[in-house]
Scaffold this motif. Sequence first.
Motif, PDB file in Angstrom:
ATOM      1  N   GLU A  91      23.434 -24.102 -14.934  1.00  0.00           N
ATOM      2  CA  GLU A  91      22.858 -24.847 -13.813  1.00  0.00           C
ATOM      3  C   GLU A  91      21.821 -25.853 -14.316  1.00  0.00           C
ATOM      4  OE1 GLU A  91      20.367 -22.897 -10.616  1.00  0.00           O
ATOM      5  OE2 GLU A  91      22.299 -23.051  -9.565  1.00  0.00           O
ATOM      6  N   ILE A  92      20.969 -25.428 -15.232  1.00  0.00           N
ATOM      7  CA  ILE A  92      19.938 -26.310 -15.796  1.00  0.00           C
ATOM      8  C   ILE A  92      20.587 -27.374 -16.677  1.00  0.00           C
ATOM      9  CG2 ILE A  92      17.898 -26.435 -17.254  1.00  0.00           C
ATOM     10  CD1 ILE A  92      17.392 -25.066 -14.610  1.00  0.00           C
ATOM     11  N   VAL A  93      21.609 -26.964 -17.435  1.00  0.00           N
ATOM     12  CA  VAL A  93      22.312 -27.934 -18.293  1.00  0.00           C
ATOM     13  C   VAL A  93      22.918 -29.049 -17.446  1.00  0.00           C
ATOM     14  CG1 VAL A  93      24.307 -28.249 -19.818  1.00  0.00           C
ATOM     15  CG2 VAL A  93      22.765 -26.298 -20.162  1.00  0.00           C
ATOM     16  N   HIS A  94      23.541 -28.674 -16.340  1.00  0.00           N
ATOM     17  CA  HIS A  94      24.139 -29.673 -15.457  1.00  0.00           C
ATOM     18  C   HIS A  94      23.069 -30.559 -14.825  1.00  0.00           C
ATOM     19  CE1 HIS A  94      27.037 -31.565 -12.850  1.00  0.00           C
ATOM     20  NE2 HIS A  94      26.369 -31.176 -11.763  1.00  0.00           N
ATOM     21  N   VAL A 204      18.095 -39.871  -7.253  1.00  0.00           N
ATOM     22  CA  VAL A 204      19.100 -38.834  -7.513  1.00  0.00           C
ATOM     23  C   VAL A 204      18.727 -38.060  -8.783  1.00  0.00           C
ATOM     24  CG1 VAL A 204      21.526 -38.398  -8.069  1.00  0.00           C
ATOM     25  CG2 VAL A 204      20.938 -40.088  -6.325  1.00  0.00           C
ATOM     26  N   ALA A 205      18.236 -38.781  -9.796  1.00  0.00           N
ATOM     27  CA  ALA A 205      17.814 -38.135 -11.041  1.00  0.00           C
ATOM     28  C   ALA A 205      16.665 -37.164 -10.781  1.00  0.00           C
ATOM     29  CB  ALA A 205      17.393 -39.191 -12.065  1.00  0.00           C
ATOM     30  N   VAL A 206      15.683 -37.616 -10.017  1.00  0.00           N
ATOM     31  CA  VAL A 206      14.527 -36.768  -9.711  1.00  0.00           C
ATOM     32  C   VAL A 206      14.953 -35.555  -8.888  1.00  0.00           C
ATOM     33  CG1 VAL A 206      12.370 -36.663  -8.390  1.00  0.00           C
ATOM     34  CG2 VAL A 206      12.835 -38.621  -9.893  1.00  0.00           C
ATOM     35  N   GLU A 207      15.842 -35.769  -7.933  1.00  0.00           N
ATOM     36  CA  GLU A 207      16.333 -34.661  -7.107  1.00  0.00           C
ATOM     37  C   GLU A 207      16.985 -33.581  -7.963  1.00  0.00           C
ATOM     38  OE1 GLU A 207      19.708 -33.903  -3.614  1.00  0.00           O
ATOM     39  OE2 GLU A 207      19.065 -35.939  -4.100  1.00  0.00           O
ATOM     40  N   HIS A 212      16.143 -27.737  -9.620  1.00  0.00           N
ATOM     41  CA  HIS A 212      16.512 -26.685 -10.570  1.00  0.00           C
ATOM     42  C   HIS A 212      15.421 -26.323 -11.583  1.00  0.00           C
ATOM     43  CE1 HIS A 212      20.617 -26.707  -9.102  1.00  0.00           C
ATOM     44  NE2 HIS A 212      20.638 -28.017  -9.201  1.00  0.00           N
ATOM     45  N   LEU A 213      14.383 -27.133 -11.714  1.00  0.00           N
ATOM     46  CA  LEU A 213      13.319 -26.797 -12.661  1.00  0.00           C
ATOM     47  C   LEU A 213      12.104 -26.253 -11.918  1.00  0.00           C
ATOM     48  CD1 LEU A 213      13.321 -29.757 -15.237  1.00  0.00           C
ATOM     49  CD2 LEU A 213      14.615 -27.620 -15.288  1.00  0.00           C
ATOM     50  N   GLU A 214      11.480 -25.256 -12.496  1.00  0.00           N
ATOM     51  CA  GLU A 214      10.260 -24.705 -11.916  1.00  0.00           C
ATOM     52  C   GLU A 214       9.122 -25.726 -12.033  1.00  0.00           C
ATOM     53  OE1 GLU A 214       9.912 -21.843 -10.360  1.00  0.00           O
ATOM     54  OE2 GLU A 214      12.039 -21.352 -10.641  1.00  0.00           O
TER      55      GLU A 214
END
Length: 234
Positions: A91-94, A204-207, A212-214
């Motif tokens: 999920e983080i990789v994506h 979109v990049a920020v979203e 997904h990141l804490e």
Amino acid sequence: ARACIYLARLRNVETVETISTVIEHLVRGEVMQMRGSAAGDLNNTDDGVTPKNPLSYDHMIYYLRKNFYKTGSLMANSCKSAAVLGDYDDEIVHAAYRYGKHLGVAFQLIDDALDYEGSAMSLGKPGLADLNAGLSTAPILFALQEKEELSSSDAQGKREMEEIISMMKRKYRNNGDIERAVEYVNASDGIRKTKDLALVHVEVAVEAIMEHLEPSVYRDALVHLAYKVVDRSR
């Protein structure tokens, strides 16, 4: 060559494959740029005569795909590789891939807008470099779109649309083509629309990372970096 050696020393097959994809995409993007997308190409038709889509739409799709191969893929797969090496879950990789992809596309869009706006001193390179290289980028494509929308009801709009297409086909080689293209861009919302599209990609990049990141100083830095891309002047 040295970068390939360092890459191999990582002993991480997925990372090697990912970065190898970048090299393939860079070559593909360069080939697309050299070929260009011929204005008036009727290959995208049902009957061989009537285009399925407006020419400006087809050109924009081609342009954005080329930008992904030349810039977006490098940033997308670099971010993905960092996540893979950090042993994060899929999920983080994506999310890292999406962040890099849209950041890369935004970076190129702003670069193309600045090519019309900036001077050699502010850009660190000659202005109008794309037009001088025969390249049709987002600002002129948006100008073409505006003329195309007028062409069905306005004779002058149709003539101006045809003039832009002719200049694109001959890659701005005739005397006065570059100056005329700049006039069309300045008379349109091409630069503003290019920057607006870049901002969409940044959001979109920020979203992708906000989902997904804490919360952390590192996530904040990535958000700050993304918005720096659209705020830059060189």
